[in-house]
Scaffold this motif. Structure first.
Motif, PDB file in Angstrom:
ATOM      1  N   ILE A 197      -3.290   1.494  -3.354  1.00 58.88           N
ATOM      2  CA  ILE A 197      -2.430   0.313  -3.467  1.00 58.88           C
ATOM      3  C   ILE A 197      -1.412   0.587  -4.559  1.00 58.88           C
ATOM      4  CG2 ILE A 197      -2.360  -2.123  -4.175  1.00 58.88           C
ATOM      5  CD1 ILE A 197      -5.124  -2.474  -2.955  1.00 58.88           C
ATOM      6  N   ALA A 244      -7.871  -4.579   2.372  1.00 58.32           N
ATOM      7  CA  ALA A 244      -7.095  -3.326   2.313  1.00 58.32           C
ATOM      8  C   ALA A 244      -7.995  -2.135   2.615  1.00 58.32           C
ATOM      9  CB  ALA A 244      -6.457  -3.172   0.935  1.00 58.32           C
ATOM     10  N   LEU A 262       0.831  -1.203   0.000  1.00 55.50           N
ATOM     11  CA  LEU A 262       0.000   0.000   0.000  1.00 55.50           C
ATOM     12  C   LEU A 262       0.869   1.258   0.000  1.00 55.50           C
ATOM     13  CD1 LEU A 262      -2.066  -2.191   0.657  1.00 55.50           C
ATOM     14  CD2 LEU A 262      -3.011  -0.721   2.425  1.00 55.50           C
TER      15      LEU A 262
END
Ligand code: THU
Length: 165
Positions: A91, A82, A52
């Motif tokens: 990301i 995420a 990330l």
């Protein structure tokens, strides 16, 4: 009448050894988490690992179900994780790998149509491309600069915007 054409290019490496250290690490993470997949029906164990923009790592694996359509791919498990753990965080790269007791894992696999749609929405939402590293447990590695390149003429939320007067 006029014709339109889509083109995209991607990188093809002969093996993981040709990747830089960061990409190598992420692909090894994806390979490692294939062990956490729950895939008793297909015996096709997919692992995805993301880096990330906040530097954190998030992983996902496919989760199947006796009611087959309930199963979810590793990529969408990862996007959900995420987005839940680190909302509003983009990301940089997702690596995807797989292993199987039935087929060889010696070439890259590419996200299914549903995952392409999910990846595309994630990119639009974050206004940042998601880079993909695709590979089996051995063999060639594909690197794609933006997941949206895999979904030309995509349906997006723009179509749902109310008409402005
Ligand atoms: N699968 C993934 O998790 N990701 C992919 O990119 C392709 C397919 C899963 C779905 C299902 O659990 C199994 O692999 C076989 O299709």
């Amino acid at each position: 009448m006029k014709k339109e054409k889509f083109e995209f290019s991607f990188e093809v490496y002969d093996s993981i050894d040709e990747l830089n250290e960061n990409d190598k690490w992420l692909l090894n993470e994806a390979r490692h988490v294939t062990k956490r997949a729950y895939a008793p029906y297909s015996k096709f164990y997919v692992g995805a690992a993301a880096k990330l923009s906040n530097g954190k790592k998030v992983t996902g694996t496919n989760q199947e179900n006796a009611s087959f359509p309930v199963g979810i791919c590793a990529e969408r498990v990862l996007l959900g994780a995420a987005s839940s753990l680190y909302p509003d965080t983009s990301i940089e790269t997702i690596a995807v790998s797989y292993q199987s007791t039935i087929v060889k894992s010696d070439h890259p696999i590419s996200p299914c149509g549903m995952c392409r749609q999910a990846l595309q929405e994630f990119e639009l939402r974050m206004e940042k491309p998601v880079r993909l590293i695709l590979a089996g447990m051995e063999g060639k590695v594909y690197v794609i600069n933006s997941a949206s390149q895999l979904l030309p003429l995509a349906f997006t939320n723009e179509e749902l915007n109310p008409l402005t007067p």
